[in-house]
Design a protein around this motif. Structure first.
Motif, PDB file in Angstrom:
ATOM      1  N   ALA A 236      24.947 -19.538   3.744  1.00 10.24           N
ATOM      2  CA  ALA A 236      23.944 -18.625   4.310  1.00 10.24           C
ATOM      3  C   ALA A 236      23.657 -18.981   5.761  1.00 10.24           C
ATOM      4  N   GLY A 237      23.629 -17.971   6.593  1.00 10.41           N
ATOM      5  CA  GLY A 237      23.258 -18.166   7.989  1.00 10.41           C
ATOM      6  C   GLY A 237      24.421 -18.338   8.941  1.00 10.41           C
ATOM      7  N   PHE A 238      25.604 -18.614   8.409  1.00 12.21           N
ATOM      8  CA  PHE A 238      26.748 -18.829   9.292  1.00 12.21           C
ATOM      9  C   PHE A 238      27.609 -17.572   9.408  1.00 12.21           C
ATOM     10  N   ALA A 239      28.380 -17.546  10.475  1.00 10.44           N
ATOM     11  CA  ALA A 239      29.237 -16.380  10.708  1.00 10.44           C
ATOM     12  C   ALA A 239      30.705 -16.795  10.615  1.00 10.44           C
ATOM     13  N   ARG A 294      28.563 -12.127   9.154  1.00 10.92           N
ATOM     14  CA  ARG A 294      27.535 -13.158   9.100  1.00 10.92           C
ATOM     15  C   ARG A 294      26.969 -13.198   7.688  1.00 10.92           C
ATOM     16  N   ALA A 295      26.827 -14.367   7.140  1.00 15.91           N
ATOM     17  CA  ALA A 295      26.259 -14.520   5.798  1.00 15.91           C
ATOM     18  C   ALA A 295      24.750 -14.358   5.919  1.00 15.91           C
ATOM     19  N   SER A 296      24.327 -13.087   5.969  1.00 13.17           N
ATOM     20  CA  SER A 296      22.940 -12.787   6.311  1.00 13.17           C
ATOM     21  C   SER A 296      22.035 -12.667   5.082  1.00 13.17           C
ATOM     22  N   GLU A 297      22.615 -12.723   3.890  1.00 11.50           N
ATOM     23  CA  GLU A 297      21.790 -12.713   2.682  1.00 11.50           C
ATOM     24  C   GLU A 297      21.421 -14.154   2.341  1.00 11.50           C
ATOM     25  N   GLU A 298      20.571 -14.298   1.326  1.00 12.75           N
ATOM     26  CA  GLU A 298      20.162 -15.669   1.003  1.00 12.75           C
ATOM     27  C   GLU A 298      21.140 -16.391   0.098  1.00 12.75           C
ATOM     28  N   GLY A 299      21.894 -15.610  -0.637  1.00 16.26           N
ATOM     29  CA  GLY A 299      22.862 -16.198  -1.551  1.00 16.26           C
ATOM     30  C   GLY A 299      23.478 -15.096  -2.378  1.00 16.26           C
ATOM     31  N   GLY A 300      24.245 -15.480  -3.382  1.00 17.52           N
ATOM     32  CA  GLY A 300      24.803 -14.475  -4.277  1.00 17.52           C
ATOM     33  C   GLY A 300      26.279 -14.223  -4.040  1.00 17.52           C
TER      34      GLY A 300
END
Ligand SMILES: *[C@@H]1O[C@H](CO)[C@@H](O)[C@H](O)[C@H]1NC(C)=O
Ligand SMILES: *[C@@H]1O[C@H](CO)[C@@H](O)[C@H](O)[C@H]1NC(C)=O
Length: 596
Positions: A236-239, A294-300
């Motif tokens: 999460a948070g990285f591109a 970008r991993a813009s979600e929190e998870g999943g």
């Protein structure tokens, strides 16, 4: 085994929320240059962090091309038992060496390195009877070329049928991270894990069929082959930089979309572009696109959906975007490989020809204009008069691939009303031995009575060609995909007749005379693979700077047909020592017992 330890790991200002804007792709801190990927080193022999001022490597591969029965019981033509074949991963300036052994009984092959410029090695382009002798059953051909430019490429059998039967694979050339134009937009570029090579499967082997196969359509799309669902693992948070390759040989454009995530397209056909926000990325056969997610979600876990259009309408395939730690077992169970309209929002579709390159071409000077009228024509000849095989003085009338063409029923796609004819000897290596009566010059085709001829466009170094590919559309309603060997093209115009009416050469000339053709010279997209819309045109410019014999060919026209291509010939003398070192046509056949 060396261990690459990841370097600076500074995370700052990760914006997690903003979605539909380019800003959310702003740098998230110092890039992590490379992480530990030693686990991949066995599979991908030259995959490593690319560095400045180090000696290039020689990346050696052995490809054994042969028919194989796949796990699902279908036959395929594989490389070392796999389709796609081994991924080739190298750094700029590495030397890529691939020894290709042909184990397909009674068939000739060659491998084309799609998008590779072949600077200094035009005889490694992989076109039978143009740059080399076809590789006969039992023979081995050693390809060797320098990875001169970075980017996302792929390789495939030169023949559309062999490529469709499974002979293709990714080819990625990396460079030191500071040289990457858009490295500030992403944190990770794991080209070994995050490349999706998209293929299509046919119900049966095209190369095993003797009758017309032009009506056969793929019945499945596949991503990175048939095995497990491909997974892109993110934190999460990285591109992440992703690479998409449409490795389908027939007219199957595909659209890639990621659930709940937008992408930013940063390159097409290996060349960086101005970044563009996309929800859907469209790729025509042979095209490649690099995009940042970008991993813009929190998870999943989220589906990466690929759905087919054109001849692949209704087909789909999925990969997964998995946040680290997510248990995706339940998600896998619901994997549906069909395309569902409701899972697809058709906005923000980005395709290669609408991108802008980083190169301004508005200073381009004089150009030589060339007209290529493309259409499906019914040819008034007897089938026996036409030769859809390679003819070689060493291999008398040996079939290249067993496929007939639907001459009488559907006609064939032609350029300026001619079909391309493979020369009697590899023209680049033995130009003086080509039969003169086989030629026809682009623009003067009417002087050749035969329906098939070596269609040549002569050019010299320093010249800029402006080629108008006009899909006239009297005999078909199809769009066509063209690939330029060895060169990039600036795509300065793409147009489709809004009235859906065919266009003749005269119509085009009138449009041109009336100044109704717009040309975009400011940062036109730079591509090696283009689409020419139905009843429309695509105009490209090619700056000639290297000798060789380079095909501009319709990839999607040639299934079960005579090829639709022209050869751009730029004077080049291949040193005798090189010509002598290359295999002669059909001169060596090891006994079968050595092949197993
Ligand atoms: C993941 O989920 C499946 C079923 O949804 C479950 O059977 C399995 O134990 C889970 N695995 C882990 C490591 O939690
Ligand atoms: C192309 O489309 C037009 C209109 O839809 C149709 O009349 C025509 O028959 C089609 N031509 C071919 C070759 O399919």
């Amino acid at each position: 085994m060396k261990v690459f330890v990841c370097c600076l790991f500074i995370i700052a200002n990760i914006s997690n929320n903003g979605k539909a804007s380019l800003e959310s792709f702003a740098p998230s801190g110092t890039n992590i240059l490379f992480e530990d990927t030693t686990k991949n080193l066995d599979k991908v022999s030259c995959y490593r962090p690319c560095k400045f001022n180090v000696k290039p490597k020689r990346c050696h591969y052995n490809f054994k091309v042969e028919p194989t029965i796949q796990e699902d019981g279908r036959p395929a033509i594989t490389i070392n038992g796999m389709t796609p074949g081994p991924p080739i991963q190298a750094c700029v300036n590495d030397i890529i060496v691939v020894e290709v052994q042909n184990n397909i009984l009674d068939q000739d092959i060659s491998i084309h390195w799609h998008g590779i410029e072949q600077k200094g090695t035009p005889y490694m382009d992989g076109v039978p009877m143009v740059t080399q002798c076809p590789i006969g059953y039992g023979q081995t051909f050693k390809y060797a070329f320098v990875a001169t430019s970075p980017g996302t490429f792929f390789y495939h059998a030169d023949s559309v049928s062999h490529q469709s039967d499974g002979v293709y694979g990714p080819l990625i050339i990396n460079q030191p991270q500071p040289l990457e134009h858009h490295s500030s937009l992403y944190d990770y570029d794991r080209s070994a894990e995050n490349t999706l090579t998209i293929g299509a499967k046919f119900p049966e082997l095209l190369t095993a069929k003797l009758e017309d196969v032009s009506k056969l359509k793929p019945d499945a799309l596949i991503i990175n082959g048939d095995g497990d669902v491909s997974k892109i693992v993110v934190m999460a948070g990285f591109a992440y930089r992703l690479r998409f390759i449409n490795a389908i040989a027939t007219e199957c454009p595909v659209i890639v979309t990621i659930e709940k995530h937008e992408m930013v397209v940063i390159a097409t056909d290996g060349k960086p572009t101005k970044p563009v926000l996309a929800r859907n990325v469209e790729l025509h056969p042979g095209e490649r696109m690099d995009a940042v997610v970008r991993a813009s979600e929190e998870g999943g876990g989220y589906w990466v959906r690929v759905h087919g259009t054109g001849a692949c309408t209704g087909l789909g395939a999925n990969a997964m975007l998995i946040y680290s730690g997510f248990n995706y077992t339940a998600m896998l169970a619901e994997n549906q490989n069909e395309y569902k309209q409701e899972s697809f929002a058709s906005d923000l579709v980005v395709s290669g020809q609408m991108l802008e390159s980083l190169q301004d071409q508005s200073h381009a000077s004089e150009v030589k204009s060339v007209y290529l009228g493309i259409d499906r024509n019914t040819v008034q000849v007897k089938e026996a008069d036409l030769d859809f095989r390679y003819i070689s003085d060493a291999i008398p009338k040996k079939p290249f691939f067993p496929a007939a063409f639907a001459l009488h029923e559907n006609g064939v796609v032609q350029i300026n009303k001619k079909s391309f004819l493979y020369p009697n000897v590899p023209i680049l290596l033995r130009p003086r031995d080509v039969r003169q009566d086989m030629y026809c010059k682009v623009g003067e085709e009417e002087t050749q009575v035969e329906a098939q001829c070596i269609q040549v466009l002569d050019a010299i170094e320093g010249e800029v060609l402006e080629i108008a590919l006009v899909n006239e559309g009297f005999g078909s309603n199809d769009s066509y995909t063209f690939h330029m060997h060895g060169y990039n093209m600036q795509v300065i115009s793409t147009w489709q007749n809004p009235k859906d009416k065919p266009i003749s050469k005269e119509d085009f000339q009138k449009l041109s005379k009336d100044g109704k053709i717009s040309r975009n010279l400011q940062n036109p997209p730079v591509k090696d693979t283009i689409t020419v819309p139905n009843k429309g045109y695509t105009i490209v410019r090619i700056k000639i700077d290297r000798g060789g014999t380079w095909l501009l060919e319709c990839r999607s026209c040639a299934l079960s047909s005579v090829p639709a291509a022209i050869m751009i010939r730029v004077p080049e003398t291949i040193p005798k020592a090189v010509v002598d070192s290359l295999p002669k046509c059909g001169n060596y056949r090891p006994p079968d017992v050595l092949l197993n």
